[in-house]
Write a protein that holds these residues in place. Structure first.
Motif, PDB file in Angstrom:
ATOM      1  N   LEU A 111      55.460  45.982  89.161  1.00 35.59           N
ATOM      2  CA  LEU A 111      56.057  47.016  90.024  1.00 35.59           C
ATOM      3  C   LEU A 111      55.539  46.857  91.453  1.00 35.59           C
ATOM      4  N   ALA A 112      54.253  46.548  91.592  1.00 39.69           N
ATOM      5  CA  ALA A 112      53.701  46.312  92.934  1.00 39.69           C
ATOM      6  C   ALA A 112      54.468  45.175  93.608  1.00 39.69           C
ATOM      7  N   GLY A 113      54.787  44.149  92.837  1.00 36.91           N
ATOM      8  CA  GLY A 113      55.530  43.008  93.370  1.00 36.91           C
ATOM      9  C   GLY A 113      56.942  43.377  93.782  1.00 36.91           C
ATOM     10  N   LEU A 114      57.610  44.164  92.946  1.00 40.63           N
ATOM     11  CA  LEU A 114      58.998  44.552  93.242  1.00 40.63           C
ATOM     12  C   LEU A 114      59.056  45.423  94.505  1.00 40.63           C
ATOM     13  N   ILE A 115      58.151  46.380  94.609  1.00 35.93           N
ATOM     14  CA  ILE A 115      58.173  47.277  95.772  1.00 35.93           C
ATOM     15  C   ILE A 115      57.838  46.504  97.045  1.00 35.93           C
ATOM     16  N   THR A 116      56.905  45.585  96.956  1.00 39.80           N
ATOM     17  CA  THR A 116      56.562  44.764  98.126  1.00 39.80           C
ATOM     18  C   THR A 116      57.782  43.944  98.558  1.00 39.80           C
ATOM     19  N   ALA A 117      58.446  43.311  97.604  1.00 44.40           N
ATOM     20  CA  ALA A 117      59.624  42.493  97.922  1.00 44.40           C
ATOM     21  C   ALA A 117      60.735  43.357  98.522  1.00 44.40           C
ATOM     22  N   ALA A 118      60.924  44.560  97.975  1.00 50.47           N
ATOM     23  CA  ALA A 118      61.972  45.452  98.477  1.00 50.47           C
ATOM     24  C   ALA A 118      61.648  45.927  99.901  1.00 50.47           C
ATOM     25  N   THR A 119      60.375  46.010 100.214  1.00 53.01           N
ATOM     26  CA  THR A 119      59.964  46.415 101.567  1.00 53.01           C
ATOM     27  C   THR A 119      60.214  45.283 102.560  1.00 53.01           C
ATOM     28  N   GLY A 133      65.821  55.070  95.181  1.00 53.01           N
ATOM     29  CA  GLY A 133      67.135  54.525  94.836  1.00 53.01           C
ATOM     30  C   GLY A 133      67.286  53.061  95.234  1.00 53.01           C
ATOM     31  N   SER A 134      66.715  52.698  96.391  1.00 57.46           N
ATOM     32  CA  SER A 134      66.820  51.296  96.839  1.00 57.46           C
ATOM     33  C   SER A 134      66.007  50.392  95.932  1.00 57.46           C
ATOM     34  N   VAL A 135      64.833  50.870  95.531  1.00 56.51           N
ATOM     35  CA  VAL A 135      64.000  50.042  94.650  1.00 56.51           C
ATOM     36  C   VAL A 135      64.703  49.885  93.295  1.00 56.51           C
ATOM     37  N   MET A 136      65.323  50.964  92.842  1.00 59.18           N
ATOM     38  CA  MET A 136      66.044  50.923  91.570  1.00 59.18           C
ATOM     39  C   MET A 136      67.194  49.912  91.643  1.00 59.18           C
ATOM     40  N   LYS A 137      67.882  49.895  92.782  1.00 55.61           N
ATOM     41  CA  LYS A 137      68.971  48.939  92.986  1.00 55.61           C
ATOM     42  C   LYS A 137      68.438  47.510  92.901  1.00 55.61           C
ATOM     43  N   LYS A 138      67.311  47.280  93.552  1.00 52.21           N
ATOM     44  CA  LYS A 138      66.696  45.950  93.539  1.00 52.21           C
ATOM     45  C   LYS A 138      66.231  45.589  92.130  1.00 52.21           C
ATOM     46  N   PHE A 139      65.819  46.600  91.398  1.00 49.13           N
ATOM     47  CA  PHE A 139      65.398  46.371  90.014  1.00 49.13           C
ATOM     48  C   PHE A 139      66.566  45.805  89.207  1.00 49.13           C
ATOM     49  N   LYS A 140      67.749  46.376  89.453  1.00 52.34           N
ATOM     50  CA  LYS A 140      68.931  45.975  88.670  1.00 52.34           C
ATOM     51  C   LYS A 140      69.527  44.649  89.133  1.00 52.34           C
ATOM     52  N   GLU A 141      69.239  44.295  90.386  1.00 52.81           N
ATOM     53  CA  GLU A 141      69.781  43.059  90.957  1.00 52.81           C
ATOM     54  C   GLU A 141      68.879  41.898  90.528  1.00 52.81           C
ATOM     55  N   LYS A 142      69.310  41.207  89.470  1.00 52.91           N
ATOM     56  CA  LYS A 142      68.402  40.239  88.846  1.00 52.91           C
ATOM     57  C   LYS A 142      68.029  39.056  89.736  1.00 52.91           C
ATOM     58  N   SER A 143      68.943  38.711  90.672  1.00 49.73           N
ATOM     59  CA  SER A 143      68.651  37.550  91.515  1.00 49.73           C
ATOM     60  C   SER A 143      67.632  37.895  92.607  1.00 49.73           C
ATOM     61  N   PHE A 144      67.438  39.198  92.839  1.00 51.83           N
ATOM     62  CA  PHE A 144      66.478  39.615  93.860  1.00 51.83           C
ATOM     63  C   PHE A 144      65.062  39.501  93.302  1.00 51.83           C
ATOM     64  N   ALA A 145      64.179  38.819  94.062  1.00 48.58           N
ATOM     65  CA  ALA A 145      62.788  38.628  93.612  1.00 48.58           C
ATOM     66  C   ALA A 145      62.774  38.308  92.117  1.00 48.58           C
ATOM     67  N   ALA A 146      63.469  37.221  91.782  1.00 44.85           N
ATOM     68  CA  ALA A 146      63.713  36.889  90.374  1.00 44.85           C
ATOM     69  C   ALA A 146      62.423  36.683  89.571  1.00 44.85           C
ATOM     70  N   ALA A 147      61.337  36.348  90.264  1.00 39.76           N
ATOM     71  CA  ALA A 147      60.067  36.115  89.554  1.00 39.76           C
ATOM     72  C   ALA A 147      59.442  37.417  89.046  1.00 39.76           C
ATOM     73  N   VAL A 148      59.917  38.529  89.571  1.00 40.33           N
ATOM     74  CA  VAL A 148      59.373  39.821  89.123  1.00 40.33           C
ATOM     75  C   VAL A 148      59.985  40.184  87.772  1.00 40.33           C
ATOM     76  N   ASN A 149      59.158  40.302  86.781  1.00 43.43           N
ATOM     77  CA  ASN A 149      59.609  40.533  85.411  1.00 43.43           C
ATOM     78  C   ASN A 149      60.034  41.993  85.192  1.00 43.43           C
ATOM     79  N   ARG A 150      61.357  42.199  85.132  1.00 47.47           N
ATOM     80  CA  ARG A 150      61.904  43.554  84.970  1.00 47.47           C
ATOM     81  C   ARG A 150      61.520  44.181  83.638  1.00 47.47           C
ATOM     82  N   GLN A 151      61.542  43.341  82.600  1.00 46.17           N
ATOM     83  CA  GLN A 151      61.228  43.858  81.258  1.00 46.17           C
ATOM     84  C   GLN A 151      59.821  44.426  81.211  1.00 46.17           C
ATOM     85  N   GLN A 152      58.959  43.725  81.940  1.00 45.37           N
ATOM     86  CA  GLN A 152      57.558  44.145  81.983  1.00 45.37           C
ATOM     87  C   GLN A 152      57.434  45.508  82.684  1.00 45.37           C
ATOM     88  N   ILE A 153      58.184  45.669  83.768  1.00 45.98           N
ATOM     89  CA  ILE A 153      58.170  46.959  84.482  1.00 45.98           C
ATOM     90  C   ILE A 153      58.701  48.065  83.564  1.00 45.98           C
TER      91      ILE A 153
END
Ligand SMILES: [Fe+2]
Length: 183
Positions: A111-119, A133-153
């Protein structure tokens, strides 16, 4: 071990400022989680702070990563609960998550990685205006920061949090130390 000793050891073992910031961000999320769940804020914070202390020392060897980190944490005086959480946050070790602390670190780290990338894709590169809402959108956009493991979050459900609650908590926690994060 207190926080200052942990930070001294991080300074001695980590050169990359962004990696240090990642550990600070994870620390902030872990503290917020502990506070919300009625757990030990110091212990959970230190676990987040130290979790990647061995990343440079292990030079990308995923079989050593987190094993060495757990050893370093023990040397600093961390208890076995903290060492275990650090050890199993690296999935390559194949060690099952057992405690709440294990599960919290496992989902807080990406999550720290996803929020940093979204910033960093914002025009101002600042956390202040970033919304859940923007972070949630980025969460769903799989190609965005693809190395961030969504399942793990999404495994925040294992510690009783809905995804949007977890993102909000993480975002607020990181905003609270935005200056330290350079974001
Ligand atoms: Fe990490």
């Amino acid at each position: 071990m207190n926080r200052e000793e942990a930070l001294d050891s991080i300074k001695a073992n980590v050169e990359n400022a962004n990696l240090v910031r990642h550990m600070l961000a994870t620390e902030a999320i872990m503290r917020a989680l502990a506070s919300g769940l009625g757990e030990d804020e110091e212990e959970w914070g230190l676990t987040g702070l130290l979790h990647d202390i061995d990343v440079e020392l292990t030079e990308g060897d995923m079989h050593s990563h987190s094993k060495l980190g757990a050893d370093l944490a023990r040397e600093l005086g961390a208890n076995e609960t903290v060492a275990h959480a650090i050890l199993c946050h690296n999935e390559t070790q194949g060690i099952p998550l057992e405690t709440k602390l294990d599960k919290a670190l496992f989902c807080a780290d990406p999550l720290a990685g996803l929020i940093t990338a979204a910033t960093l894709v914002r025009p101002d590169k600042k956390l202040a205006g970033l919304e859940v809402g923007s972070v949630m959108k980025k969460f769903k956009e799989k190609s965005f920061a693809a190395a961030v493991n969504r399942q793990q979050i999404a495994q925040c459900s294992e510690i009783g949090l809905e995804l949007d609650e977890f993102i909000e908590l993480g975002l607020e926690a990181m905003k609270g130390i935005a200056d330290d994060l350079g974001l």
